[in-house]
Design a protein around this motif. Structure first.
Motif, PDB file in Angstrom:
ATOM      1  N   LEU A 157       0.850  -1.104   0.027  1.00  0.00           N
ATOM      2  CA  LEU A 157       0.026  -0.050   0.099  1.00  0.00           C
ATOM      3  C   LEU A 157       0.868   1.339  -0.042  1.00  0.00           C
ATOM      4  O   LEU A 157       0.629   2.345  -0.599  1.00  0.00           O
ATOM      5  CB  LEU A 157      -0.913  -0.055   1.226  1.00  0.00           C
ATOM      6  CG  LEU A 157      -2.166   1.124   1.411  1.00  0.00           C
ATOM      7  CD1 LEU A 157      -2.576   1.283   0.132  1.00  0.00           C
ATOM      8  CD2 LEU A 157      -2.699   1.009   2.678  1.00  0.00           C
ATOM      9  N   ALA A 158       1.753   1.198   0.822  1.00  0.00           N
ATOM     10  CA  ALA A 158       3.035   2.278   0.822  1.00  0.00           C
ATOM     11  C   ALA A 158       3.590   2.773  -0.415  1.00  0.00           C
ATOM     12  O   ALA A 158       3.403   3.993  -0.873  1.00  0.00           O
ATOM     13  CB  ALA A 158       3.856   2.332   1.880  1.00  0.00           C
ATOM     14  N   ALA A 159       3.959   1.790  -1.141  1.00  0.00           N
ATOM     15  CA  ALA A 159       4.784   1.763  -2.299  1.00  0.00           C
ATOM     16  C   ALA A 159       3.770   2.251  -3.534  1.00  0.00           C
ATOM     17  O   ALA A 159       4.109   3.330  -4.122  1.00  0.00           O
ATOM     18  CB  ALA A 159       5.304   0.304  -2.692  1.00  0.00           C
ATOM     19  N   ALA A 160       2.706   1.793  -3.589  1.00  0.00           N
ATOM     20  CA  ALA A 160       1.807   2.231  -4.842  1.00  0.00           C
ATOM     21  C   ALA A 160       1.194   3.657  -4.234  1.00  0.00           C
ATOM     22  O   ALA A 160       1.209   4.444  -5.264  1.00  0.00           O
ATOM     23  CB  ALA A 160       0.443   1.342  -4.344  1.00  0.00           C
ATOM     24  N   SER A 161       1.034   4.019  -2.969  1.00  0.00           N
ATOM     25  CA  SER A 161       0.316   5.360  -2.612  1.00  0.00           C
ATOM     26  C   SER A 161       1.523   6.279  -2.881  1.00  0.00           C
ATOM     27  O   SER A 161       1.379   7.464  -3.686  1.00  0.00           O
ATOM     28  CB  SER A 161       0.110   5.389  -1.100  1.00  0.00           C
ATOM     29  OG  SER A 161      -1.043   4.361  -0.897  1.00  0.00           O
ATOM     30  N   ALA A 162       2.735   5.959  -2.777  1.00  0.00           N
ATOM     31  CA  ALA A 162       4.048   6.867  -2.913  1.00  0.00           C
ATOM     32  C   ALA A 162       4.154   7.099  -4.297  1.00  0.00           C
ATOM     33  O   ALA A 162       4.178   8.472  -4.813  1.00  0.00           O
ATOM     34  CB  ALA A 162       5.209   6.373  -2.296  1.00  0.00           C
ATOM     35  N   ALA A 163       4.161   6.105  -5.340  1.00  0.00           N
ATOM     36  CA  ALA A 163       4.522   6.307  -6.567  1.00  0.00           C
ATOM     37  C   ALA A 163       3.281   7.109  -7.198  1.00  0.00           C
ATOM     38  O   ALA A 163       3.216   7.853  -8.107  1.00  0.00           O
ATOM     39  CB  ALA A 163       4.514   4.786  -7.349  1.00  0.00           C
ATOM     40  N   GLY A 164       2.034   6.632  -6.841  1.00  0.00           N
ATOM     41  CA  GLY A 164       0.935   7.493  -7.450  1.00  0.00           C
ATOM     42  C   GLY A 164       0.751   8.831  -7.040  1.00  0.00           C
ATOM     43  O   GLY A 164       0.445   9.528  -7.968  1.00  0.00           O
ATOM     44  N   VAL A 165       1.083   9.364  -5.782  1.00  0.00           N
ATOM     45  CA  VAL A 165       1.081  10.439  -5.432  1.00  0.00           C
ATOM     46  C   VAL A 165       2.075  11.485  -5.976  1.00  0.00           C
ATOM     47  O   VAL A 165       1.922  12.224  -6.636  1.00  0.00           O
ATOM     48  CB  VAL A 165       1.201  10.788  -3.862  1.00  0.00           C
ATOM     49  CG1 VAL A 165       1.283  12.148  -3.488  1.00  0.00           C
ATOM     50  CG2 VAL A 165       0.038  10.163  -3.139  1.00  0.00           C
ATOM     51  N   ALA A 166       3.318  10.635  -6.055  1.00  0.00           N
ATOM     52  CA  ALA A 166       4.454  11.479  -6.745  1.00  0.00           C
ATOM     53  C   ALA A 166       4.054  11.895  -8.274  1.00  0.00           C
ATOM     54  O   ALA A 166       4.258  12.886  -8.903  1.00  0.00           O
ATOM     55  CB  ALA A 166       5.642  10.742  -6.576  1.00  0.00           C
ATOM     56  N   MET A 167       3.909  10.691  -8.998  1.00  0.00           N
ATOM     57  CA  MET A 167       3.449  10.949 -10.373  1.00  0.00           C
ATOM     58  C   MET A 167       2.332  11.691 -10.669  1.00  0.00           C
ATOM     59  O   MET A 167       2.108  12.678 -11.674  1.00  0.00           O
ATOM     60  CB  MET A 167       3.555   9.558 -11.252  1.00  0.00           C
ATOM     61  CG  MET A 167       3.550   9.637 -12.668  1.00  0.00           C
ATOM     62  SD  MET A 167       4.786  10.694 -13.612  1.00  0.00           S
ATOM     63  CE  MET A 167       6.016   9.389 -13.393  1.00  0.00           C
ATOM     64  N   GLY A 168       1.246  11.598 -10.021  1.00  0.00           N
ATOM     65  CA  GLY A 168      -0.223  12.147  -9.991  1.00  0.00           C
ATOM     66  C   GLY A 168       0.338  13.824  -9.954  1.00  0.00           C
ATOM     67  O   GLY A 168      -0.364  14.382 -10.663  1.00  0.00           O
ATOM     68  N   TRP A 169       0.831  13.996  -8.758  1.00  0.00           N
ATOM     69  CA  TRP A 169       1.296  15.455  -8.433  1.00  0.00           C
ATOM     70  C   TRP A 169       2.157  16.151  -9.764  1.00  0.00           C
ATOM     71  O   TRP A 169       1.410  17.246 -10.039  1.00  0.00           O
ATOM     72  CB  TRP A 169       2.112  15.570  -7.341  1.00  0.00           C
ATOM     73  CG  TRP A 169       2.431  16.918  -7.120  1.00  0.00           C
ATOM     74  CD1 TRP A 169       1.952  18.171  -6.766  1.00  0.00           C
ATOM     75  CD2 TRP A 169       3.915  17.251  -7.536  1.00  0.00           C
ATOM     76  NE1 TRP A 169       2.970  19.033  -6.770  1.00  0.00           N
ATOM     77  CE2 TRP A 169       4.169  18.726  -7.219  1.00  0.00           C
ATOM     78  CE3 TRP A 169       4.987  16.610  -8.069  1.00  0.00           C
ATOM     79  CZ2 TRP A 169       5.252  19.258  -7.719  1.00  0.00           C
ATOM     80  CZ3 TRP A 169       6.117  17.316  -8.440  1.00  0.00           C
ATOM     81  CH2 TRP A 169       6.415  18.892  -8.070  1.00  0.00           C
ATOM     82  N   ALA A 170       3.028  15.370 -10.258  1.00  0.00           N
ATOM     83  CA  ALA A 170       3.613  15.793 -11.269  1.00  0.00           C
ATOM     84  C   ALA A 170       2.840  16.101 -12.576  1.00  0.00           C
ATOM     85  O   ALA A 170       2.985  17.131 -13.289  1.00  0.00           O
ATOM     86  CB  ALA A 170       4.804  15.115 -11.755  1.00  0.00           C
TER      87      ALA A 170
END
Length: 216
Positions: A157-170
């Motif tokens: 969950l942490a890995a998916a959330s971190a990647a999603g938030v980082a790329m989503g923000w960009a």
């Protein structure tokens, strides 16, 4: 590739994520403007992110471009082969590839656009790719001996959330996608990666010499 303690949980997550992709796609099919939910998170009339954060957004965006994505996948495959895990190497290629293929097929079906009719935006392929690759790494780590169900689920969950938030923000900061586009891309990865892992496992068990006890 699917840690046994997480199979039921990941199956439920995949089903819910697939439903979310469909529901959001139906809601915004054919739209060319931000929806109500999008306006909660971003002002579509605001200027793009400015330096130094713009450079961070561009660097993150590069990870979803062909050159950046290929570099990440090659690094993941190399790591798997060095660890003598050929099945994991196949998974590292198949899962992100399947996620990108899924969103590529969905974009013309949904027909949502941004900045003009030719720019299909839903779901976000960049977000789907980085989330999928993060899920691959997290699942491989969660499947190591000694990693319990709770720790494994938290890691995934942490890995998916971190990647999603980082790329989503960009993607939102650079004006490439609406927030609901990146949510759709994130959910697409959550739906596709567990299914791909299951298929890789099934194929391996049906291939002589790759069943129980074979290198993973």
């Amino acid at each position: 590739m699917l840690p046994p303690p997480l199979r039921a949980w990941l199956g439920l997550v995949a089903v819910l994520a697939a439903l979310a992709v469909v529901v959001i796609g139906v809601l915004y099919a054919g739209h060319g403007e931000p929806g109500t939910v999008d306006r909660w998170f971003v002002d579509p009339t605001a200027d793009s992110v400015r330096p130094p954060w713009r450079r961070v957004a561009l660097a993150t965006d590069f990870l979803g471009e062909p050159a950046g994505a290929a570099t990440l996948v090659v690094a993941a495959v190399t790591g798997c082969l060095l660890l003598r895990r050929p099945r994991a190497a196949v998974f590292a290629v198949a899962a992100p590839g399947a996620a990108v293929a899924a969103v590529t097929l969905l974009k013309p079906l949904v027909g949502r656009t941004i900045h003009g009719e030719g720019n299909l935006s839903y779901p976000s392929g960049h977000t789907a790719f980085l989330t999928a690759l993060a899920l691959v790494v997290a699942l491989l780590a969660a499947g190591r001996p000694g990693v319990g169900r709770a720790a494994g689920a938290a890691l995934v969950l942490a890995a998916a959330s971190a990647a999603g938030v980082a790329m989503g923000w960009a993607q939102v900061a650079l004006g490439a996608h609406y927030p609901t586009d990146v949510l759709g891309g994130w959910c697409a990865a959550l739906a596709v990666v567990p299914a791909t892992a299951w298929l890789v496992d099934r194929a391996a068990t049906r291939t002589p010499g790759t069943g129980r006890g074979a290198p993973r």
